[in-house]
Design an enzyme around this catalytic site. Structure first.
Site, PDB file in Angstrom:
ATOM      1  CD  GLU A 178      -8.256   0.198   1.585  1.00 20.51           C
ATOM      2  OE1 GLU A 178      -7.999   1.254   2.182  1.00 20.51           O
ATOM      3  OE2 GLU A 178      -7.579  -0.840   1.685  1.00 20.51           O
ATOM      4  CG  HIS A 199     -12.619   8.753 -12.196  1.00 15.78           C
ATOM      5  ND1 HIS A 199     -13.846   8.345 -11.741  1.00 15.78           N
ATOM      6  CD2 HIS A 199     -12.215   7.826 -13.089  1.00 15.78           C
ATOM      7  CE1 HIS A 199     -14.180   7.216 -12.345  1.00 15.78           C
ATOM      8  NE2 HIS A 199     -13.203   6.868 -13.168  1.00 15.78           N
ATOM      9  CB  CYS A 256      -0.966   0.005   1.181  1.00 14.17           C
ATOM     10  SG  CYS A 256      -2.245  -1.256   1.026  1.00 14.17           S
TER      11      CYS A 256
END
Length: 140
Positions: A129, A71, A23
């Site tokens: 998530e 986005h 991550c």
């Protein structure tokens, strides 16, 4: 007690600065945000008679909040060198800086606080998530 629930989602990229593992690299998610409000009463007159709140207003507000992140690359302030951040912006990449580490836990509190501060009687916000991993925030 009445409870209402609505959800929205957004697609974005992020990374976790100073994290040891995958991550720490830029990666993307389809974040799912589930907001819950509660009330002991419902409206007794007017347009919202028989409702806690109009679902259109509730969902519309959550949609407005999630669209701020759709986005784009979400970064914690100070996690990128200023020159790199400027280069990304010069290339017209959508970069959204936040004051917190962009984790599901932090997003749950962020959306909870924003909605509560704007008058919604929040009980909980859960942020997924991934389809199988979520974090929730609610006050004690």
């Amino acid at each position: 007690m009445y409870s209402l629930c609505t959800e929205e989602s957004f697609d974005s990229a992020h990374f976790l600065k100073d994290y040891i593992g995958k991550c720490s690299n830029i990666h993307g998610h389809r974040w799912r945000v589930v907001a819950e409000i509660s009330s002991k009463t419902i409206c007794e007159s007017g347009q919202t008679k028989g409702m806690v709140v109009d679902f259109g207003d509730f969902r519309g507000y959550l949609r407005k909040l999630t669209e701020e992140f759709d986005h784009c690359l979400i970064i914690e302030k100070g996690s990128l060198k200023p020159a790199l951040l400027e280069m990304l912006r010069e290339e017209n990449f959508a970069v959204r800086e936040v004051e917190f580490r962009p984790t599901a836990e932090s997003f749950a509190k962020y959306f909870y606080d924003r909605m509560k501060n704007d008058g919604f009687k929040m009980s909980r916000v859960t942020v997924y998530e991934t389809p199988n991993n979520s974090a929730s925030y609610e006050e004690e």
